[in-house]
Write a protein that holds these residues in place. Structure first.
Motif, PDB file in Angstrom:
ATOM      1  N   HIS A 149      -3.570 -28.719 -60.160  1.00 28.34           N
ATOM      2  CA  HIS A 149      -2.285 -29.281 -59.714  1.00 28.34           C
ATOM      3  C   HIS A 149      -2.432 -30.016 -58.382  1.00 28.34           C
ATOM      4  N   ARG A 150      -3.564 -29.811 -57.734  1.00 25.73           N
ATOM      5  CA  ARG A 150      -3.705 -30.364 -56.384  1.00 25.73           C
ATOM      6  C   ARG A 150      -3.578 -31.887 -56.382  1.00 25.73           C
ATOM      7  N   GLU A 151      -4.149 -32.502 -57.427  1.00 27.09           N
ATOM      8  CA  GLU A 151      -4.112 -33.964 -57.519  1.00 27.09           C
ATOM      9  C   GLU A 151      -2.657 -34.462 -57.577  1.00 27.09           C
ATOM     10  N   LEU A 152      -1.838 -33.721 -58.327  1.00 25.39           N
ATOM     11  CA  LEU A 152      -0.426 -34.087 -58.455  1.00 25.39           C
ATOM     12  C   LEU A 152       0.327 -33.831 -57.146  1.00 25.39           C
ATOM     13  N   TYR A 153       0.027 -32.698 -56.547  1.00 24.95           N
ATOM     14  CA  TYR A 153       0.594 -32.331 -55.242  1.00 24.95           C
ATOM     15  C   TYR A 153       0.318 -33.476 -54.253  1.00 24.95           C
ATOM     16  N   ASP A 154      -0.924 -33.960 -54.276  1.00 22.19           N
ATOM     17  CA  ASP A 154      -1.299 -35.042 -53.364  1.00 22.19           C
ATOM     18  C   ASP A 154      -0.614 -36.360 -53.723  1.00 22.19           C
ATOM     19  N   TRP A 155      -0.495 -36.616 -55.017  1.00 17.24           N
ATOM     20  CA  TRP A 155       0.146 -37.868 -55.443  1.00 17.24           C
ATOM     21  C   TRP A 155       1.587 -37.920 -54.936  1.00 17.24           C
ATOM     22  N   PHE A 156       2.309 -36.824 -55.129  1.00 14.68           N
ATOM     23  CA  PHE A 156       3.700 -36.790 -54.659  1.00 14.68           C
ATOM     24  C   PHE A 156       3.748 -37.016 -53.140  1.00 14.68           C
ATOM     25  N   LEU A 157       2.854 -36.343 -52.420  1.00 14.13           N
ATOM     26  CA  LEU A 157       2.861 -36.510 -50.960  1.00 14.13           C
ATOM     27  C   LEU A 157       2.542 -37.952 -50.569  1.00 14.13           C
ATOM     28  N   ASP A 158       1.581 -38.543 -51.293  1.00  8.33           N
ATOM     29  CA  ASP A 158       1.209 -39.928 -50.991  1.00  8.33           C
ATOM     30  C   ASP A 158       2.424 -40.857 -51.034  1.00  8.33           C
ATOM     31  N   GLN A 159       3.345 -40.600 -51.944  1.00  9.25           N
ATOM     32  CA  GLN A 159       4.502 -41.490 -52.108  1.00  9.25           C
ATOM     33  C   GLN A 159       5.503 -41.319 -50.964  1.00  9.25           C
ATOM     34  N   LEU A 160       5.487 -40.138 -50.318  1.00  8.03           N
ATOM     35  CA  LEU A 160       6.602 -39.815 -49.434  1.00  8.03           C
ATOM     36  C   LEU A 160       6.246 -39.545 -47.985  1.00  8.03           C
ATOM     37  N   VAL A 161       4.993 -39.156 -47.758  1.00  9.22           N
ATOM     38  CA  VAL A 161       4.659 -38.660 -46.428  1.00  9.22           C
ATOM     39  C   VAL A 161       4.861 -39.711 -45.333  1.00  9.22           C
ATOM     40  N   ASP A 162       5.466 -39.265 -44.282  1.00 12.53           N
ATOM     41  CA  ASP A 162       5.609 -40.069 -43.078  1.00 12.53           C
ATOM     42  C   ASP A 162       4.328 -39.815 -42.283  1.00 12.53           C
ATOM     43  N   SER A 163       3.574 -40.865 -41.988  1.00 16.14           N
ATOM     44  CA  SER A 163       2.241 -40.659 -41.412  1.00 16.14           C
ATOM     45  C   SER A 163       2.291 -40.007 -40.031  1.00 16.14           C
ATOM     46  N   LYS A 164       3.468 -39.984 -39.411  1.00 14.25           N
ATOM     47  CA  LYS A 164       3.558 -39.325 -38.098  1.00 14.25           C
ATOM     48  C   LYS A 164       3.696 -37.804 -38.259  1.00 14.25           C
ATOM     49  N   LYS A 165       3.968 -37.381 -39.490  1.00 14.38           N
ATOM     50  CA  LYS A 165       4.153 -35.941 -39.705  1.00 14.38           C
ATOM     51  C   LYS A 165       2.899 -35.307 -40.283  1.00 14.38           C
ATOM     52  N   LEU A 166       2.867 -34.012 -40.170  1.00 12.03           N
ATOM     53  CA  LEU A 166       1.717 -33.280 -40.672  1.00 12.03           C
ATOM     54  C   LEU A 166       1.722 -33.259 -42.199  1.00 12.03           C
ATOM     55  N   ARG A 167       0.539 -33.424 -42.770  1.00 16.29           N
ATOM     56  CA  ARG A 167       0.421 -33.410 -44.214  1.00 16.29           C
ATOM     57  C   ARG A 167      -0.235 -32.097 -44.648  1.00 16.29           C
ATOM     58  N   PRO A 168       0.499 -31.276 -45.408  1.00 13.83           N
ATOM     59  CA  PRO A 168      -0.054 -29.966 -45.782  1.00 13.83           C
ATOM     60  C   PRO A 168      -1.303 -30.106 -46.648  1.00 13.83           C
ATOM     61  N   LYS A 169      -2.149 -29.107 -46.540  1.00 13.18           N
ATOM     62  CA  LYS A 169      -3.417 -29.103 -47.261  1.00 13.18           C
ATOM     63  C   LYS A 169      -3.400 -27.926 -48.224  1.00 13.18           C
ATOM     64  N   GLN A 170      -3.506 -28.193 -49.497  1.00 11.15           N
ATOM     65  CA  GLN A 170      -3.542 -27.074 -50.450  1.00 11.15           C
ATOM     66  C   GLN A 170      -4.974 -26.602 -50.642  1.00 11.15           C
ATOM     67  N   ARG A 171      -5.152 -25.296 -50.575  1.00 15.07           N
ATOM     68  CA  ARG A 171      -6.461 -24.714 -50.859  1.00 15.07           C
ATOM     69  C   ARG A 171      -6.269 -23.496 -51.748  1.00 15.07           C
ATOM     70  N   GLU A 172      -7.264 -23.234 -52.614  1.00 12.46           N
ATOM     71  CA  GLU A 172      -7.078 -22.212 -53.639  1.00 12.46           C
ATOM     72  C   GLU A 172      -8.032 -21.037 -53.460  1.00 12.46           C
ATOM     73  N   PHE A 173      -7.550 -19.890 -53.820  1.00 19.65           N
ATOM     74  CA  PHE A 173      -8.403 -18.684 -53.828  1.00 19.65           C
ATOM     75  C   PHE A 173      -8.128 -17.929 -55.130  1.00 19.65           C
ATOM     76  N   ALA A 174      -9.014 -16.979 -55.466  1.00 19.91           N
ATOM     77  CA  ALA A 174      -8.922 -16.311 -56.777  1.00 19.91           C
ATOM     78  C   ALA A 174      -7.841 -15.240 -56.804  1.00 19.91           C
ATOM     79  N   ARG A 175      -7.175 -15.130 -57.940  1.00 19.39           N
ATOM     80  CA  ARG A 175      -6.212 -14.035 -58.126  1.00 19.39           C
ATOM     81  C   ARG A 175      -6.966 -12.725 -58.084  1.00 19.39           C
ATOM     82  N   ARG A 176      -6.296 -11.702 -57.612  1.00 18.07           N
ATOM     83  CA  ARG A 176      -6.871 -10.364 -57.616  1.00 18.07           C
ATOM     84  C   ARG A 176      -6.286  -9.571 -58.770  1.00 18.07           C
ATOM     85  N   ASN A 177      -7.170  -8.966 -59.532  1.00 24.39           N
ATOM     86  CA  ASN A 177      -6.718  -8.109 -60.630  1.00 24.39           C
ATOM     87  C   ASN A 177      -7.164  -6.697 -60.335  1.00 24.39           C
ATOM     88  N   LEU A 178      -6.375  -5.743 -60.762  1.00 25.67           N
ATOM     89  CA  LEU A 178      -6.688  -4.339 -60.528  1.00 25.67           C
ATOM     90  C   LEU A 178      -6.946  -3.692 -61.884  1.00 25.67           C
TER      91      LEU A 178
END
Ligand code: ATP
Ligand code: MG
Length: 561
Positions: free
Chosen positions: A236-265
């Motif tokens: 989904h990151r590519e889509l997340y970035d695409w949406f931001l690309d259309q809207l982000v104001d370059s003076k504002k901070l652009r969030p960075k998505q990073r992924e980690f593994a789900r934990r199962n018990l």
């Protein structure tokens, strides 16, 4: 302390690198983003500890964001429970945020995208849209509505918003690329019509934004620097970035998505949908049933916030999914309760013991240490008398030399009290022992006199005085599933692995100091395990939960096989 000695996890390495590359510390901001469609579980605890842990490490704010975009499944009850659980775990959020607070902003941006020719209203059925998606190796088919004019799109979208259409009549889609190798980029749906009231916005809206459209924009609105999510969102990151690309104001901070593994018990399931199924089918008695892997279930069972945080810290975070053995979680609660839980005596499977040379009607109040791990815990008095309960399994008529408990002709010490010797026993018609007759050595009382007078015997038994004992309901729990990975089987449903014996209710006898115990109070029942007082307890009817046994009986069993 543990925090200082352990090495950085890979997310912390990413943050450190960003700081080295000029990112300012002041701009760090994190969030924990639950969807309020169920109670939090032990998997969420990992995400909470990760995000709030980063907040603590970098002295940065952490938002609690409710991703409440689906009114069909979300409720205020869940919002409240989630807040309780995060607080109970010991974390404070900076701002309580709701994706639903951004509905107007998201709508305005969607209008903006339509105006830029980057979004369109599709009037096909969801089945037709699905059938045009293509496959990972084959491009999808463009919708016949893809090239609607901006004016027509604006009018239809406004009509959707104003409730002019039935559910399913139209959707708003992003106009990206029907041939993208990433299926999520093939004109994803941004809005659908839902004539359902929302727990916060009520009937203000009848179109609701999709998760993918909402999530990244919410991060951007809140100026979250690092948006951490589980691995299933990697594509989904590519889509997340695409949406931001259309809207982000370059003076504002652009969030960075990073992924980690789900934990199962192991021996459980960590999915709100499946946990809801357990609740709704009546397999458990609610989300906070002590057998549930929910935070509220663990809390009711007697787990402490420290034990859950230490568990999350020990397993850390990973890049690949795996199953963590539940015995590791049990290890952490045992370790913490060992330090804090007062020791008391309780008998769960009683066998009557009569001390024939102890005066009838006499009672003595013996000194007992509250917690050998904690001197400040002090002492208490426990009553001793001629008639006591001991555990059935602590007596055998005959036994070999390795049996350090009570046998006919043998001696044991009664904890905090005297040495007794079993002289005879009485049986019922079926040959079960129902009473043991003993004699006691009046000079052998612990803590009474000189060391020589304290003879040593191998075994020490816990006991309670029958005339002083308080009757209690005791709930013993076993694993909810008979299988280590109940939802990991191709042709079987996780519900097929329910352990029918996961709850056993028995009557136990506890020492009278527990009479005033309150829900939540925690104890070690000596030689038996850690127990707490359940919320079902009322005056005159004590209810205890067994949090965990003293030792890991499962590990032993599994080694033998
Ligand atoms: P579930 O499948 O149980 O509903 P979810 O991911 O849909 O889980 P959310 O409410 O969206 O639940 O989760 C909030 C946050 O917690 C997300 O960032 C999610 O990635 C994280 N999370 C959820 N489950 C786990 C897990 N098992 N291990 C680690 N993090 C998790
Ligand atoms: Mg979810």
């Amino acid at each position: 302390m543990a925090e200082e000695v352990r090495s950085l996890n890979f997310i912390e390495h990413i943050v450190e690198e960003d700081l080295r590359n000029g990112y300012s510390r002041e701009s760090l901001r994190f969030r924990f983003p639950p969807e309020p469609n169920g109670y939090l579980h032990i998997g969420h605890a990992s995400s909470i500890c990760l995000n709030f842990g980063l907040g603590q490490r970098y002295n940065a704010p952490v938002n609690l964001r409710f991703d409440d975009t689906n009114p069909a499944k979300e409720e205020k009850e869940y919002v409240d429970a989630i807040k309780d659980d995060v607080s109970w775990l010991g974390y404070e959020w900076d701002t309580e945020c709701y994706a639903s607070d951004y509905f107007q902003q998201l709508y305005n941006w969607a209008v903006e995208l339509i105006k830029q020719g980057k979004a369109y209203v599709d009037s096909q059925s969801s089945e037709a849209i699905a059938s045009q998606k293509g496959t990972p190796t084959e491009a999808g088919t463009e919708s016949p509505f893809r090239n609607r004019s901006v004016e027509e799109n604006l009018e239809l979208f406004e009509g959707m918003k104003n409730g002019e259409f039935a559910e399913g009549a139209h959707v708003l889609r992003a106009k990206i690329n029907m041939a993208s190798t990433n299926m999520l980029m093939r004109d994803p749906v941004m809005y659908r019509i839902l004539h359902k009231p929302h727990h916060r916005t009520n009937t203000d809206w009848c179109i609701y934004p999709m998760y993918d459209w909402t999530h990244g924009e919410s991060d951007y609105i809140e100026q979250v620097s690092h948006s951490l999510c589980t691995l299933e969102f990697l594509p989904h990151r590519e889509l997340y970035d695409w949406f931001l690309d259309q809207l982000v104001d370059s003076k504002k901070l652009r969030p960075k998505q990073r992924e980690f593994a789900r934990r199962n018990l192991s021996h459980t399931v960590v999915s709100k949908r499946k946990l809801l199924q357990l609740v709704e089918s009546g397999v458990v008695n609610g989300w906070d049933d002590p057998r549930m892997p929910t935070i509220s279930g663990l809390r009711r069972r007697g787990y402490t916030p420290e034990s859950i945080r230490n568990f999350a810290d020990t397993i850390g975070i990973a890049k690949r999914e795996n199953v963590v053995d539940v015995s590791l979680l049990e290890f952490h609660v045992r370790e913490h309760l060992n330090k804090i839980a007062p020791r008391v005596m309780a008998v769960l499977n009683p066998l009557k013991l009569v001390i024939t040379n102890y005066e009838k009607g006499k009672e003595e109040w013996l000194d007992a240490e509250n917690n050998p791990e904690d001197e400040s815990a002090g002492n208490r008095k426990v009553p001793f008398s001629r008639e006591l309960y001991i555990e059935q399994e602590d007596f055998k008529e005959e036994a070999n030399r390795k049996f350090f408990r009570l046998k006919l002709g043998g001696e044991v010490r009664l904890k905090n009290g005297y040495i007794i010797k079993a002289e005879s026993c009485t049986k019922d018609e079926d040959g079960n022992v129902i009473e043991v007759q003993c004699t006691f050595d009046p000079k052998s009382r612990s803590g009474s006199g000189t060391d020589e007078s304290l003879r040593k015997v191998k075994g020490t038994l816990h006991w309670v005085s029958i005339p002083h004992a308080v009757t209690a309901e005791v709930r013993l729990y076993d694993r909810l599933f008979n299988d280590a990975t109940p939802d990991g089987h191709k042709n079987k449903d996780f519900m097929d692995f329910i352990n029918p014996d996961s709850l056993q209710k028995i009557t136990g006898y506890v020492e009278p100091s527990l009479k005033e115990a309150k829900p939540g109070d925690q104890f070690q029942f000596q030689r038996l395990g850690y127990f707490n007082v359940d919320k079902d307890s009322v005056e005159g009817h004590l209810v205890f939960n067994r949090t965990v046994t003293l030792r890991d009986t499962w590990a032993k069993l599994e080694q033998k096989d």
